[in-house]
Design a protein around this motif. Structure first.
Motif, short mmCIF file in Angstrom:
data_model
loop_
_atom_site.label_atom_id
_atom_site.label_comp_id
_atom_site.label_asym_id
_atom_site.label_seq_id
_atom_site.Cartn_x
_atom_site.Cartn_y
_atom_site.Cartn_z
N SER A 111 -6.94 -6.43 1.80
CA SER A 111 -6.43 -6.05 0.48
C SER A 111 -7.47 -5.30 -0.34
O SER A 111 -7.12 -4.36 -1.08
N LYS B 62 0.83 -1.20 0.00
CA LYS B 62 0.00 0.00 0.00
C LYS B 62 0.86 1.26 0.00
O LYS B 62 0.60 2.21 -0.75
N LYS B 63 1.89 1.25 0.83
CA LYS B 63 2.79 2.42 0.90
C LYS B 63 3.42 2.68 -0.46
O LYS B 63 3.52 3.83 -0.90
N LEU C 221 -1.33 -8.16 -4.67
CA LEU C 221 -2.50 -8.04 -3.81
C LEU C 221 -3.59 -9.04 -4.20
O LEU C 221 -4.25 -9.63 -3.35
N GLU D 247 -9.17 1.98 -2.47
CA GLU D 247 -8.55 3.29 -2.21
C GLU D 247 -7.78 3.80 -3.42
O GLU D 247 -7.72 5.00 -3.69
N VAL E 273 -7.54 -1.55 0.05
CA VAL E 273 -6.39 -0.89 -0.60
C VAL E 273 -6.69 -0.66 -2.08
O VAL E 273 -6.44 0.43 -2.61
#
Length: 1040
Positions: A575, A529-530, A562, A581, A578
């Motif tokens: 997951s 995610k980062k 993912l 998002e 994410v």
């Protein structure tokens, strides 16, 4: 009363006269059909079997053998049809008669055997009669001197008696086996061998007493091993080599008492140069040792091992190598079943010592030349049992690990690592047991993790595969090892640019996450995610473009990872947000994501929907979180339209993104439990019909939404959202019906005809068709379809109508929906489609529409969406409409004929090959005409249709070779590369036709192929070389 008696006697006299007449005509008149008449009279009760015997009296006692034979033949043929009606007394009399006749002249033996065979089928066979019959048969008849049919008759007698009188036959003891051996000895006909093998198999499997004739029974059957029979072409009897092999194998391996004879025979046959004999011997060995005990094979272990080792080390055949390894596994498994005691020899240890002595040292040789055959043999032994795997692993694993640590070359280390992986895979794992490799766990983990840090991509790929194999053993990876593995995999995902390494790492992560998900939830997903939400470093030099490209590749790998790890409900709950998002950020513009990255995020969500475990927890996640969030984001983008930041439009407005969202929703809905599926459909229908946004997150939408209404100025950004409705309501299980169906379909019909935006009206038409396909049959559906057809036809019949294209699109999809379910109204729509082939504007589109009708649709009207798809709908459509197409072609003006040709090739191209072969003669003239059509799409479609048919050409095609060759050669100069390639492939296939048919064209073809040999496209040149080589060799020794 006197009158009745006289009448009865008269009838009897008449029946007697009929019987005598039948006997006379069959015996003396040689009229074989009279046997059927006699059987009919017996069935009808006109006379009995014993009365028939009495009528045959003079013939049966005739001094002429042939007369006696004809009499017995008549009786036997009648018995064949009437044996079920006999009484026990009648059977007893007939048996005594037939047994006595076996001593008569040899010409009488065949009909006697036929009669005895009929009696063996009787359910009232007296006790002891089976033994009496067989004693007479074995004593008085030399079976192998009989003709083929009579020998088959004997075998069938034995089969019948073994099925119904087993106890009596076993009472004969070994005499029965001896009699059978004498009867079978020397048999050569494959049909009779099948029967004889069936008898022998029953003897060994049903526990008949072999006595002192064990070896004789083995010898009389094993002389046919290995089977080398090849049936003649078009064999009417249907006896196959495989049937004989399997039946004989069942005999030879049916009892451990044959082991002392079979195992030396197999060792001998493995020295053969005939590959099929080797393969049969190895497969027979596998079947045999699976039934033997260690004591049955102990004497032959060294010889068997020498043969198996030779086959694996020296063979060039993969089949024989695989069979040899399977035989080694079966043999080791047999030895593993031995029960050890203090005074018995451990056969397994003795045998494994042989294997290790001959193979282990090859794992340590400097050049590793024989490492693979040695490793395969050791792995085959290792896979046999827990005892074997412990012995082999304890001897081999330390050497492999030492070799790996002592090698410097990456290629050698990769080879050793692959060998380790094969050992890990060869041992069956059980959660309740400690792994065979537990003692080597620290060393194995160290080796794998060090390999993952290497720079050699092949070594990294192999290490990832070994890590996956370690994970499948319950105790080889501790929690700390999993965390370290996640760190290594994450590092490689983020830094390794080699695509092969990335794929291996993603696959490994997916496999480990399925087994041990906690570390992936806490470590992998946050780091991915980062990375996803980080921006590429802002640089103003020449490396800026490559930096962005590299960051794009990293994001793509993160998105794939993912999806790969999300097979467990707990992982999906981490997951999926994410990925959502990513879509939200792409829409809002907080972090810049390209359209390709947004599509990839949707693709990851779709893969999650396909692969995640189907539980109520995951169903709730999709129902409550993922689907509402997708609809919310799409609606926000639609309401924003082209507005938002200056010069920027939300990626969620792009058609390619919406097209990627649809399968996420449709796949999710197709897997939802019926209750949740119904609730999801109700929400979606309420949103699109009423503007109900209460279930959507970020609920700041206006209250007067009318997504299915054509807006002022035709707001495409809102109307195109109908494609998401398609995903929600058209993938439901058939047990779940969308609510407010009439109202919904009315609105969809209106949008599909009135909207001018292509994605919007096409999606509305597809959604309408999907609902129509699954709607319950009845007046409601018929009325809806008729109303829609009326509107569509009115638009299509008006050349100036602005909605003709929209109406045409709706018609095509509705026609497909009805065709798939065999609805009778589909014919009206397809007739309209045929008429449009002559239309000036829609003709080409109508021709293309036939491809849509015959093809599988990816997003709707398929079995994955629970559509009503009947079997063989393509064949039915073709059979009902091919004649219309031919008639339309013949009546069409010249400028419209290409439309018919294209429609024909689109239909035929999607038919199964066997149907194509059947129907080609009737359509060949049109297909050849299609090759002259200037439309490249028609040419390509026709060539695609012809290519598979040319592999097995029907006679009608060979008769048209002159026209076919000429037109194909002309197409090798086409301006379109795909047409040139397809035509060259067809010319290549024609070279395999019968040589006398194609030799006259050889010189012409070779001249014509000189031009494509110089084509500017490599793929065309390659096909030209292949085709020309075959034609050049045509007619030469060894050529086609």
């Amino acid at each position: 009363m006197r009158g009745l008696g006289a009448s009865h006697r008269g009838a009897m006299a008449a029946d007697s006269a009929v019987l005598l007449s039948l006997v006379e005509e069959f015996v003396s008149g040689l009229q074989d059909s009279k046997a059927n008449d006699a059987a009919t009279c017996v069935k009808d009760g006109q006379f009995t079997i014993l009365e028939l015997v009495e009528a045959l009296g003079l013939s049966l006692t005739s001094s002429q053998p042939h007369t006696r034979a004809r009499a017995v033949q008549l009786l036997s043929q009648v018995l064949h049809d009437c044996h079920g009606a006999l009484t026990e007394r009648e059977v007893e009399v007939l048996l005594a008669f037939y047994e006595n006749r076996l001593k008569d002249h040899y010409v009488i033996t065949p009909p006697v055997l036929q009669g005895l065979r009929a009696l063996t089928k009787c359910t009232v066979l007296p006790p002891g009669s089976a033994v009496s019959m067989l004693r007479s048969l074995f004593q008085d008849v030399h079976v192998q001197s009989l003709m083929l049919g009579e020998r088959a008759c004997v075998y069938n007698m034995l089969i019948n008696l073994m099925a119904t009188r087993e106890a009596e036959l076993k009472g004969l003891g070994a005499d029965f086996v001896f009699g059978f051996v004498q009867s079978m000895d020397g048999e050569r006909d494959p049909r009779n061998l099948l029967l004889a093998f069936q008898i022998a198999r029953t003897i060994v499997l049903r526990g008949y007493d072999l006595g002192k004739f064990t070896e004789e029974l083995f010898e009389v059957t094993s002389c046919y091993f290995p089977i080398d029979f090849s049936p003649p072409p078009n064999d009417p009897h249907g006896v196959t080599r495989e049937e004989l092999i399997q039946m004989l194998r069942d005999v030879l391996t049916g009892t451990p008492r044959f082991a002392e004879f079979l195992l030396p025979l197999i060792i001998e046959k493995l020295d053969s140069d005939v590959q099929s004999a080797k393969l049969d011997s190895l497969q027979t060995l596998v079947a045999g040792v699976s039934k033997y005990e260690h004591k049955d094979v102990a004497e032959f272990l060294e010889g068997l091992w020498a043969s198996l080792r030779r086959e694996v080390f020296q063979t060039a055949s993969e089949k024989i190598e695989a069979a040899g390894l399977a035989a080694l596994t079966a043999l080791t498994s047999c030895l593993s079943r031995s029960v050890l005691n203090s005074d018995s020899e451990d056969s397994l240890s003795t045998f494994l010592q042989l294997v290790l002595t001959d193979c282990k040292h090859h794992l340590c040789e400097p050049d590793l030349k024989l490492v693979w055959p040695s490793a395969k043999l050791l792995q085959a032994a290792c896979a046999a049992s827990s005892r074997a795997s412990h012995t082999v692993a304890d001897a081999v694993m330390p050497a492999l690990i030492e070799q790996y640590n002592g090698r410097a070359q990456c290629s050698q280390r990769r080879t050793l690592l692959e060998v380790v992986q094969r050992f890990l895979q060869s041992v069956k794992t059980c959660e309740s047991e400690e792994s065979v490799f537990s003692a080597f766990r620290p060393a194995l983990c160290t080796v794998v993790f060090s390999a993952l840090t290497e720079t050699n991509s092949s070594l990294q790929i192999t290490a990832a595969s070994v890590l996956t194999s370690l994970g499948r053993h319950s105790d080889l990876l501790l929690d700390s090892d999993i965390e370290l593995a996640v760190d290594h995999l994450t590092r490689l995902l983020l830094t390794e640019e080699d695509e092969r390494v990335s794929l291996a790492v993603v696959e490994c992560a997916g496999a480990l996450a399925e087994l041990r998900s906690a570390a992936f939830i806490t470590n992998l997903i946050p780091r991915l995610k980062k990375e996803l939400f980080s921006e590429p470093t802002d640089q103003k030099d020449n490396s800026e473009a490559s930096e962005k490209l590299s960051h794009h590749a990293v994001r793509q790998r993160c998105l794939s990872a993912l999806a790969a790890v999300s097979t467990q409900p707990g992982v999906v709950q981490e997951s999926a947000p994410v990925l959502l998002e990513v879509l939200g950020s792409a829409h809002a513009g907080g972090v810049v994501f390209s359209v390709e990255e947004v599509v990839a995020a949707c693709g990851s969500l779709r893969r999650i929907a396909e692969r995640v475990q189907d539980t109520e927890e995951t169903g709730r996640c999709f129902h409550d979180v993922i689907i509402p969030r997708l609809l919310s984001l799409a609606l926000q983008a639609a309401l924003q339209g082209g507005g938002g930041s200056p010069g920027r439009r939300s990626p969620l407005l792009e058609e390619v993104v919406l097209a990627a969202m649809v399968p996420v929703i449709s796949t999710s809905c197709s897997r939802l439990q019926p209750t949740l599926a119904g609730q999801t459909a109700a929400r979606a229908v309420s949103l699109f019909l009423d503007g109900d946004v209460s279930f959507l997150p970020d609920n700041s939408f206006p209250s007067n939404l009318q997504l299915l209404k054509t807006q002022q100025g035709d707001s495409w950004s809102q109307s195109q959202m109908v494609c998401l409705l398609l995903g929600c309501v058209c993938s439901l299980p058939r047990t779940v019906e969308a609510p407010r169906l009439d109202e919904l379909m009315t609105e969809l019909e209106e949008m599909s005809c009135a909207c001018s935006h292509p994605l919007s009206y096409t999606s509305a038409a597809k959604c309408f068709a999907g609902l129509a396909n699954k709607r319950a049959a009845g007046e409601s559906l018929d009325g809806l379809i008729q109303r829609t057809m009326k509107r569509v036809c009115s638009e299509l019949d008006c050349p100036s109508s602005p909605a003709r294209t929209q109406a045409f699109t709706l018609m095509i999809w509705v026609a497909k929906a009805l065709l798939l379910r065999y609805h009778p109204l589909y014919a009206t729509l397809t007739d309209k489609l045929f008429s449009l082939l002559d239309d000036a504007d829609l003709g080409p589109a109508a021709a293309d529409a036939f491809l849509l009708l015959m093809s599988d649709s990816a997003d709707i009207l398929n079995r994955g969406c629970h559509a009503d798809v009947r079997i063989m709908y393509r064949q039915r459509f073709f059979s009902e409409n091919s004649a219309k197409l031919v008639q339309g072609f013949n009546a069409a003006p010249q400028e419209k004929k290409p439309n018919y040709l294209k429609a024909l090739s689109n239909i035929v191209n999607k038919l199964p090959k066997q149907v194509q072969l059947t129907e080609l003669p009737a359509l060949l003239s049109l297909l050849l005409e299609a090759l002259l059509c200037p439309d490249h799409a028609v040419q390509l479609s026709t060539l695609s249709c012809l290519e598979p048919v040319l592999m097995e050409p029907p006679p009608a095609l060979i008769q048209q070779l002159e026209a076919l060759v000429g037109r194909l050669l002309a197409l090798t100069a086409s301006a379109v590369m795909s047409v040139r390639i397809a035509s060259l492939r067809c010319i290549h296939s024609i070279s395999c036709f019968p040589a006398h048919e194609v030799l006259p064209f050889r010189a012409r073809v070779l001249r014509a192929l000189s031009r494509p040999l110089d084509d500017h496209k490599r793929l065309v040149r390659r096909e030209a070389v292949r085709a020309r080589a075959e034609w050049f060799l045509l007619g030469s020794p060894g050529g086609s």
